[in-house]
Design an enzyme around this catalytic site. Structure first.
Site, PDB file in Angstrom:
ATOM      1  N   HIS A  75       0.848  -1.197   0.000  1.00 38.65           N
ATOM      2  CA  HIS A  75       0.000   0.000   0.000  1.00 38.65           C
ATOM      3  C   HIS A  75       0.885   1.249   0.000  1.00 38.65           C
ATOM      4  O   HIS A  75       0.694   2.160  -0.808  1.00 38.65           O
ATOM      5  CB  HIS A  75      -0.938  -0.001   1.201  1.00 38.65           C
ATOM      6  N   ASP A 104       6.319  21.926 -26.247  1.00 38.56           N
ATOM      7  CA  ASP A 104       6.312  20.561 -25.704  1.00 38.56           C
ATOM      8  C   ASP A 104       7.384  20.496 -24.620  1.00 38.56           C
ATOM      9  O   ASP A 104       7.995  21.519 -24.291  1.00 38.56           O
ATOM     10  CB  ASP A 104       6.602  19.517 -26.801  1.00 38.56           C
ATOM     11  N   TRP A 140       7.128   0.064   3.923  1.00 36.77           N
ATOM     12  CA  TRP A 140       7.625   0.793   2.739  1.00 36.77           C
ATOM     13  C   TRP A 140       8.995   1.375   3.008  1.00 36.77           C
ATOM     14  O   TRP A 140       9.710   1.754   2.095  1.00 36.77           O
ATOM     15  CB  TRP A 140       6.631   1.875   2.302  1.00 36.77           C
ATOM     16  N   SER A 168      12.991   6.158 -13.923  1.00 36.13           N
ATOM     17  CA  SER A 168      11.875   6.903 -14.506  1.00 36.13           C
ATOM     18  C   SER A 168      11.754   8.285 -13.877  1.00 36.13           C
ATOM     19  O   SER A 168      11.612   9.290 -14.582  1.00 36.13           O
ATOM     20  CB  SER A 168      10.585   6.105 -14.304  1.00 36.13           C
ATOM     21  N   SER A 169      11.848   8.332 -12.548  1.00 35.35           N
ATOM     22  CA  SER A 169      11.713   9.621 -11.856  1.00 35.35           C
ATOM     23  C   SER A 169      12.836  10.572 -12.233  1.00 35.35           C
ATOM     24  O   SER A 169      12.609  11.769 -12.442  1.00 35.35           O
ATOM     25  CB  SER A 169      11.759   9.420 -10.344  1.00 35.35           C
ATOM     26  N   HIS A 252      13.251  11.810   3.509  1.00 36.23           N
ATOM     27  CA  HIS A 252      12.656  13.062   3.933  1.00 36.23           C
ATOM     28  C   HIS A 252      12.430  14.030   2.776  1.00 36.23           C
ATOM     29  O   HIS A 252      11.325  14.523   2.606  1.00 36.23           O
ATOM     30  CB  HIS A 252      13.373  13.723   5.107  1.00 36.23           C
ATOM     31  N   GLU A 254      11.928  13.106  -0.090  1.00 35.58           N
ATOM     32  CA  GLU A 254      10.856  12.441  -0.834  1.00 35.58           C
ATOM     33  C   GLU A 254       9.472  12.932  -0.400  1.00 35.58           C
ATOM     34  O   GLU A 254       8.597  13.150  -1.229  1.00 35.58           O
ATOM     35  CB  GLU A 254      10.967  10.921  -0.637  1.00 35.58           C
ATOM     36  N   TYR A 256       8.729  15.809   0.658  1.00 30.99           N
ATOM     37  CA  TYR A 256       8.522  17.143   0.091  1.00 30.99           C
ATOM     38  C   TYR A 256       8.338  17.078  -1.406  1.00 30.99           C
ATOM     39  O   TYR A 256       7.650  17.919  -1.992  1.00 30.99           O
ATOM     40  CB  TYR A 256       9.656  18.085   0.496  1.00 30.99           C
ATOM     41  N   SER A 267      -1.804  27.134  -4.870  1.00 27.80           N
ATOM     42  CA  SER A 267      -1.512  28.555  -5.079  1.00 27.80           C
ATOM     43  C   SER A 267      -2.069  29.073  -6.402  1.00 27.80           C
ATOM     44  O   SER A 267      -2.081  30.276  -6.641  1.00 27.80           O
ATOM     45  CB  SER A 267       0.000  28.798  -5.023  1.00 27.80           C
ATOM     46  N   HIS A 301      15.275  12.917  12.123  1.00 26.35           N
ATOM     47  CA  HIS A 301      14.128  13.041  13.040  1.00 26.35           C
ATOM     48  C   HIS A 301      13.178  11.855  12.911  1.00 26.35           C
ATOM     49  O   HIS A 301      12.278  11.705  13.713  1.00 26.35           O
ATOM     50  CB  HIS A 301      13.393  14.379  12.859  1.00 26.35           C
ATOM     51  N   HIS A 302      13.388  11.026  11.872  1.00 27.30           N
ATOM     52  CA  HIS A 302      12.629   9.781  11.770  1.00 27.30           C
ATOM     53  C   HIS A 302      13.245   8.701  12.648  1.00 27.30           C
ATOM     54  O   HIS A 302      12.737   7.592  12.714  1.00 27.30           O
ATOM     55  CB  HIS A 302      12.606   9.283  10.321  1.00 27.30           C
ATOM     56  N   THR A 327       6.564  26.765   6.405  1.00 28.06           N
ATOM     57  CA  THR A 327       5.254  26.148   6.199  1.00 28.06           C
ATOM     58  C   THR A 327       4.150  27.082   6.675  1.00 28.06           C
ATOM     59  O   THR A 327       3.122  27.257   6.013  1.00 28.06           O
ATOM     60  CB  THR A 327       5.170  24.805   6.937  1.00 28.06           C
ATOM     61  N   LYS A 330       3.448  29.781   4.250  1.00 29.75           N
ATOM     62  CA  LYS A 330       2.585  29.380   3.138  1.00 29.75           C
ATOM     63  C   LYS A 330       1.110  29.414   3.536  1.00 29.75           C
ATOM     64  O   LYS A 330       0.275  29.935   2.811  1.00 29.75           O
ATOM     65  CB  LYS A 330       2.961  27.971   2.646  1.00 29.75           C
ATOM     66  N   ARG A 449       1.936   1.189  15.152  1.00 30.86           N
ATOM     67  CA  ARG A 449       1.533   1.022  13.761  1.00 30.86           C
ATOM     68  C   ARG A 449       1.982  -0.354  13.259  1.00 30.86           C
ATOM     69  O   ARG A 449       2.721  -1.056  13.928  1.00 30.86           O
ATOM     70  CB  ARG A 449       2.154   2.133  12.906  1.00 30.86           C
TER      71      ARG A 449
END
Ligand SMILES: [Cu+2]
Lengths: 524, 381
Positions: A75, A104, A140, A168-169, A252, A254, A256, A267, A301-302, A327, A330, A449
């Site tokens: 998932h 293009d 994941w 690809s990315s 991290h 990722e 963002y 926006s 921090h993870h 943040t 924004k 979790r």
């Protein structure tokens, strides 16, 4: 306009399957990306339904623990790499050339390739579930050594698939950077670029910086598993915590990567329906750049519970809570844009406002999680699950849905069904909160979790979440129906579509012709 | 089971109906973090409440402004769009305010964090080892060592479609066969490590959550103030049965603790003595069945079939029906090729290993007739 039309008749799209297989047209490729993302959203969503069904009440009813772990893992992987990231690349393909007045993408053939890698990578990832021993079951985040020495044989296919997704990315990101830097219409300086373009430019640099790091991590896993190295194996002199540092150095930024383009989308939408300019364009650009920079220096921090030196814990705490500043800027900006506007609430605006509310809640819990001593209680509980679903589902995914409603009339030439769109929004908004808000409570009450079964005191919260989950899942079928309906017909859209719309994409006809801006527009 | 589900759904609906009104309908919910039973856990709780209230106040402010303009500044009410944008003063203010708030959070947070990480001057040390899927505790000062796993009742009820209602099981999934016992008002230091994958030892009331990582020894500590039983769970995904390795800490007064230590030492001496005895095949089999279900069945399954592609089956397997020496070797020293097969020689005593091996060699139609004795295990170590 007539010249565009007559030109279109000579160079229309090819017919049949080959149109999609060999296309180098940014609009076709954008469409492919978006459909792929939607299919993956449904597949990943179906897995979430299995999770919620098993957690509906205590006791094991439907699946075995190992399969449950495969569900949570797949998932996460499918939603991150299959749904959210491709959806934003799809939006970039459709929108960036039209927004900057380019005909293009800069590298159309590579564009084709970077899309067509995806279905194969996705299929390979899903196929692992049918292999002996099952698919990835290590979350994941695939922490070693659970994902190396202790994982099923299919993990090597998972690694290959991550490599493909990464390639690809990276190609997508190179293409977007090349397009934005080289193909802007005359007069469009960097500080005149629409915010969606700005956020994607910064996102693309993040991608180029961190996807190779992820590739390095999985390659080390591969050699640990098959070629006798011990990067992450303590018994061989390696270090399991090293894996986490490498993973989160990728992981991290990722997160963002998945939220910055959402900032861009919102926006655009809020000023359009508030009929008022975005309050602070340049501060929005600087805030995105600041968030992107900070994303590189906060990864541990993870990992507050892995046992880092206290000085490191302090540093990561301070750096992390700093993210609250840009943040907040924004959110204040969007608020100030709505203030004294002349607002209407068409479906895209509803989703954008839903985004601002829910993303802010996710931002608050993010701040709470960043406070290291308290994180010792929150870490790896449902509180974290609530947090990242607020920023990813009611954040990133809501923004993607908002974007689709917003630009769909431009893509199809037809207005979508406003009533159904509103149903889709309200059902999703309410059910997503019924789904995720109780997770704050189950987490605070002590539910870890990634567990397939739980102590009975968590039962009520989980039942709430499951009911919310089923309604949310079903509501997305409305979305599918609205999109198909709009492709097939409906009220014709004007070129401008929205009264308050601004930007080059609203100056071309609806639906957007197959080729646009063959002569660049002049931007004043 | 079904009745229970319906009742719970009824309760949900009731809660929904009364939401916002009578708060006591929600009284049996735990909505917030535990305050716990240590100074650190209370500091953390206070920190949590501080940040939570800051978020609530900011949230009310921001959402209030948004909701106000959603109501007042809509076109249908004839609102005209203002044209203001870009105001440096406002932008500096709303950048500065969050900064000040953050400093206000960071100062107490730093203090609490430094207290959490100060593991010096402890009164006793307990080594905590994570194993798939149980905890091993070594009291380093007393020489006491034992394994603590999910209790039998929960274990039975958590099987798929077991037919046992989890709410009929006391402390479902939060109970163990043998809790760890610590004295109150003493600084207890935990040394955490793992023998296989990464686990995390978490007891919310103690506010201790620390990863147990192979090759690492992590430190944490607690000083419990009140006697009581405090329950927690593994908090880091560690494979199939991650959800089924709870932790139970029993905090007792010093005299009770001393008594417990004495009892443990006596029990260990008795076990040592009994391992010299020779048992019959029947005795070994009945002892072995229980131990097998406790230690081996989570991977090799109660019927010995394993999980194809993940955990090998034992029915008619080469090792289990082959020479006893090979069987002893893999159980005592672990597998050389598959790290999921741990070295159980480090976890269990001679007599227990002998019983398990005997059981495996004779159950499920393996019928080798071998009765492996504690002395055989001792010799093979
Ligand atoms: Cu564990």
């Amino acid at each position: 306009m007539s010249t565009v039309m007559s030109h279109d008749e000579h160079h229309g799209p090819a017919k049949g399957l080959s149109r999609w297989l060999f296309t180098t047209n940014h609009k076709d490729i954008g469409t492919l990306y978006l459909w792929f993302a939607f299919i993956m959203f449904m597949v990943g969503g179906a897995m979430a339904m299995v999770i919620r069904a098993e957690l509906f009440q205590p006791g094991m009813q439907l699946v075995d623990p190992l399969f449950f772990n495969q569900m949570t893992t797949m998932h996460g992987l499918i939603m991150v790499f299959g749904a959210v990231m491709p959806a934003f690349v799809g939006l970039a393909n459709w929108l960036v050339p039209m927004m900057i007045g380019a005909p293009d993408m800069a590298l159309p053939r590579m564009n084709n390739w970077s899309f067509w890698i995806l279905p194969f990578a996705g299929l390979m990832l899903i196929s692992t579930m049918f292999m002996e021993g099952g698919g990835p079951a290590f979350g994941w985040t695939f922490y070693a050594p659970l994902s190396t020495t202790f994982a099923a044989d299919s993990t090597d296919f998972f690694i290959f698939s991550v490599h493909l997704l990464g390639i690809s990315s990276i190609m997508g990101a190179i293409n977007i950077i090349a397009t934005i830097l080289n193909m802007r219409a005359p007069g469009m300086t960097l500080m005149k670029m629409p915010l969606f373009v700005w956020t994607w430019l910064i996102t693309a640099f993040l991608l180029i910086a961190v996807m190779p790091v992820l590739a390095g991590a999985v390659t080390m896993m591969l050699t640990d598993r098959n070629f006798g190295t011990s990067f992450f194996d303590a018994a061989g002199g390696g270090d399991p915590v090293l894996f986490q540092h490498i993973f989160w150095f990728f992981g991290h930024p990722e997160v963002y990567i998945m939220i910055l383009p959402a900032f861009g989308v919102v926006s655009h939408i809020i000023p359009t329906f508030a009929r008022k300019k975005l309050f602070g364009y340049s501060s929005m650009v600087y805030a995105v750049a600041a968030i992107a920079f900070l994303s590189f220096i906060v990864w541990a921090h993870h990992m507050f519970t892995v046992g880092m030196p206290v000085a490191a814990e302090l540093y990561y705490m301070y750096a992390t809570v700093m993210i609250a500043v840009p943040t907040a800027v924004k959110v204040f900006n969007w608020t100030a844009t709505m203030w004294k506007g002349s607002m209407t609430f068409e479906t895209p605006m509803l989703w954008a406002i839903g985004f601002v509310f829910c993303f802010t809640i996710g931002g608050f819990t993010g701040l709470m999680l960043g406070v290291a001593p308290v994180d010792f209680q929150y870490h790896d509980t449902y509180f974290v699950v609530a947090h990242f679903h607020y920023v990813l589902l009611t954040g990133a995914v809501f923004a993607i849905i908002a974007a689709v409603y917003f630009w769909l009339p431009k893509w199809t030439g037809n207005m979508y069904d406003e009533t159904l769109g509103k149903w889709h929004f309200w059902l999703s908004m309410i059910s997503a909160n019924v789904l995720f808000f109780p997770m704050h409570f189950s987490g605070l009450a002590g539910m870890p979790r990634r567990i397939p079964d739980y102590a009975v005191q968590f039962a009520d919260f989980n039942m709430w979440s499951s009911i919310g989950g089923f309604v949310f899942g079903a509501s997305q079928l409305i979305f599918l129906w609205v999109v198909i309906k709009s492709i097939r017909g409906g009220e014709k859209a004007t070129d401008k579509v929205w009264e308050g719309a601004e930007g080059l994409e609203w100056t071309i006809p609806s639906p957007a012709p197959y080729h646009t801006f063959e002569t660049p527009p002049e931007v004043k | 089971m079904a009745g229970k589900t319906i009742r719970r759904m009824g309760r949900l609906l009731l809660g929904l109906a009364l939401l916002g009104g009578a708060g006591n309908a929600l009284a049996d919910y735990t909505l917030n973090m535990t305050q716990g039973v240590t100074e650190v856990s209370r500091d953390i709780y206070d920190m949590h409440m501080l940040v939570l209230w800051i978020c609530i106040v900011v949230g009310i402010g921001v959402f209030g402004v948004i909701i106000y303009s959603l109501i007042k500044h809509r076109k249908s009410k004839g609102a005209q769009a203002a044209s203001f944008h870009e105001n440096t003063t406002i932008e500096v203010i709303w950048t500065a305010i969050p900064l000040i708030v953050l400093v206000a959070i960071a100062v107490p947070a730093t203090k609490t964090l430094l207290a959490i990480e100060d593991t010096t001057n402890s009164d006793l040390s307990i080594k905590v080892t994570g194993l798939q899927w149980k905890w091993k505790y070594d009291y380093l000062d007393e020489g006491i060592s034992f394994i603590s796993a999910l209790d039998a009742k929960s274990n039975e009820a958590r099987a798929r479609n077991s037919g046992i209602d989890p709410s009929s099981v006391e402390n479902y999934l939060l109970n163990v066969d043998k809790p760890i016992v610590i004295p109150i008002k003493k600084k207890v230091r935990f040394l955490l490590t793992s023998q296989d994958v990464i686990h995390a030892w978490w007891v919310p009331d103690l506010a201790v959550k620390r990863d147990a990582i192979p090759g690492y020894i992590n430190e944490s500590w607690t000083r419990v103030e009140e006697p009581g039983v405090y329950r927690g769970q593994c908090a880091e995904l560690c494979g199939k049965d991650h959800g089924f390795m709870p932790i139970v800490v029993k905090a007792v007064t010093q005299p009770e603790y001393d008594q417990w230590v004495a009892n443990q030492k006596m029990a260990m001496a008795e076990a040592e003595a009994s391992s010299a005895k020779t048992l019959s095949l029947g005795e070994l089999m009945s002892k072995g069945e229980g131990l097998y279900n406790q230690y081996c069945a989570s991977c090799h399954m109660a019927n010995g079939a394993g999980i194809p592609g993940v955990f090998p089956g034992l029915v008619n397997s080469k090792i289990v029906t082959g020479p006893v020496a090979d069987h002893l070797d893999i159980v005592i020293h672990g597998s050389k090729t598959n790290p999921a097969m741990a070295a159980f020689g480090l976890q269990l005593n001679d007599i227990d290993l002998a019983a398990i091996i005997t059981y495996e060699r004779n159950a499920w139609g393996n019928d080798t007739g071998d009765a492996v004795q504690a002395s055989d295990v001792k010799a093979a170590r």
